[in-house]
Motif scaffolding. Sequence first.
Motif, PDB file in Angstrom:
ATOM      1  N   UNK A 295       0.789  -1.101  -0.129  1.00 51.78           N
ATOM      2  CA  UNK A 295       0.183   0.272   0.023  1.00 51.78           C
ATOM      3  C   UNK A 295       0.828   1.419   0.061  1.00 51.78           C
ATOM      4  N   UNK A 296       1.856   1.285   0.730  1.00 50.53           N
ATOM      5  CA  UNK A 296       2.741   2.250   0.707  1.00 50.53           C
ATOM      6  C   UNK A 296       3.396   2.579  -0.512  1.00 50.53           C
ATOM      7  N   UNK A 297       3.638   1.774  -1.289  1.00 47.40           N
ATOM      8  CA  UNK A 297       4.206   1.799  -2.509  1.00 47.40           C
ATOM      9  C   UNK A 297       3.666   1.997  -3.781  1.00 47.40           C
ATOM     10  N   UNK A 298       2.132   1.580  -3.599  1.00 52.51           N
ATOM     11  CA  UNK A 298       1.349   1.657  -4.843  1.00 52.51           C
ATOM     12  C   UNK A 298      -0.076   2.618  -4.520  1.00 52.51           C
ATOM     13  N   UNK A 299      -0.474   2.596  -3.225  1.00 50.61           N
ATOM     14  CA  UNK A 299      -1.696   3.389  -3.200  1.00 50.61           C
ATOM     15  C   UNK A 299      -1.732   4.747  -2.768  1.00 50.61           C
ATOM     16  N   UNK A 300      -2.397   5.420  -3.185  1.00 53.62           N
ATOM     17  CA  UNK A 300      -2.599   6.921  -2.694  1.00 53.62           C
ATOM     18  C   UNK A 300      -3.387   6.910  -1.394  1.00 53.62           C
ATOM     19  N   UNK A 301      -2.921   8.079  -0.534  1.00 47.62           N
ATOM     20  CA  UNK A 301      -3.907   8.167   0.647  1.00 47.62           C
ATOM     21  C   UNK A 301      -5.177   8.261   0.621  1.00 47.62           C
ATOM     22  N   UNK A 302      -6.022   7.899   1.285  1.00 51.68           N
ATOM     23  CA  UNK A 302      -7.485   8.049   1.094  1.00 51.68           C
ATOM     24  C   UNK A 302      -7.898   9.177   1.809  1.00 51.68           C
ATOM     25  N   UNK A 303      -8.102  10.373   1.077  1.00 50.71           N
ATOM     26  CA  UNK A 303      -8.092  11.891   1.933  1.00 50.71           C
ATOM     27  C   UNK A 303      -9.936  12.124   1.945  1.00 50.71           C
ATOM     28  N   UNK A 304     -10.330  11.438   2.744  1.00 45.22           N
ATOM     29  CA  UNK A 304     -11.816  11.572   2.678  1.00 45.22           C
ATOM     30  C   UNK A 304     -12.239  12.933   3.378  1.00 45.22           C
ATOM     31  N   UNK A 305     -13.241  13.544   2.606  1.00 44.96           N
ATOM     32  CA  UNK A 305     -13.645  14.826   3.041  1.00 44.96           C
ATOM     33  C   UNK A 305     -13.519  15.885   1.982  1.00 44.96           C
TER      34      UNK A 305
END
Length: 433
Positions: A295-305
């Motif tokens: 997840x650190x290498x491939x996923x964007x942070x889920x910035x909900x809101x």
Amino acid sequence: MNNVDDHEKTENASLELRNLKVISALGRGAKGVVFLVRTEDIELLALKTILRASIERKNNANKKSGYKRIWLERDVLSSFQHPLLPKLKGVLSTEKIVGYALDYCPGGDLNSLRKKQTEKMFSDDTIRFYAVELVLALEHLHGSGIVYRDLKPENVMIQENGHIMLIDFDLSTKLSPKTPETRQIKTANPPKLYEQTALKSKKKNWFFLLNKCCNSEISPDDSVHSARLTPYSEFDCIDKSNSFVGTEEYLAPEIILGNGHDFSVDWWCLGVVLYEMLYGTTPFRGSNRKETYYRILSKAPDLIGEATPLRDLIKKLLEKDPKQRISLDEIKGHNFFKSVDWDFVVHLPRPPFIPVPSDIADQAENREIDIESFVEGVFEVEEEEDDGRCKNNSQANHGDELMKANHGDELMNIKTKGCGLKEYLDNPNFFVF
């Protein structure tokens, strides 16, 4: 003294156990146990102790190497003259333990403070205050050539005056001091770390790297020697570290990839910390270490809101390419800090939280705590369970539950020579950091 490195000879004041009144055990980490002690001058100190036998068992080939990290941390601490960083108050050395004393912070750590909030999260204004102080502390460290490498809420303590103090520098390293002249020039559209990996079909190397990382202890003495999955030779700094070091959920992508890292890893960690203060959880936590790294290498942070300056700052801090990650000057000039007087913050008389005065200094245990026996008891269990087991470096986020799950039965059987180890390990206020 047996097995003592020459570095142990220091100008710092020497502490004697017989001159210290042990009030309580505050917690334990991977390498030591921290006690609250009172000196003959009625000064409260946090005494970090490390068992010599534990160091030497892991460094049979060269016993001095085990002490190298301790003395490096001591030297780093002794150099600090900053209101947001600890001051080394003294060095302890006996036949069984080594350690040093620092300022005691009665407000606990930032993680504990967050959990005391109504929804286990901070407001934007509170986050702004702590973010500013973290930036100032990291700016000072980088200017001194120190990469912190272990920024997490558990390592951010609250002083008596409500301002923060960074602690635990045993994972830090020294590089050439950060100056404006050494900053890299950003290109318009450089390839992303994981995008390059995917385009080059490095899946075998990818999973080999994850398996290698997940089956090795994260420590300052380990380095990743696997193939460079995303070569950046044209951007590489001359002075970088290749150690695979840090706390699992806060690791920057470049540390996992093993491409070498510099001061920018601390800005990534700041992004993770700000995300955790805003949402109450870290952005890339997986069900296991391998998934977390993926997840650190491939996923964007889920910035909900809704889009806010804070969320924009977090996004820029959590840029996976360290050469595109927001820099110090850009951080201080970001819209989230537009109303901040950077020179005034550390002098602010009313931070968001000021610890309530405590009579803890008068609450010394009725029984005498034998520090050496206490530390031996903790690390006796640690040594037994370390053989063939990969440590979970995110245990600080689970605290006492993991402590009981991993050590419960064995800890109950430790002979502690009257030092009260069992009672402390049962106490929810005894934290694992």
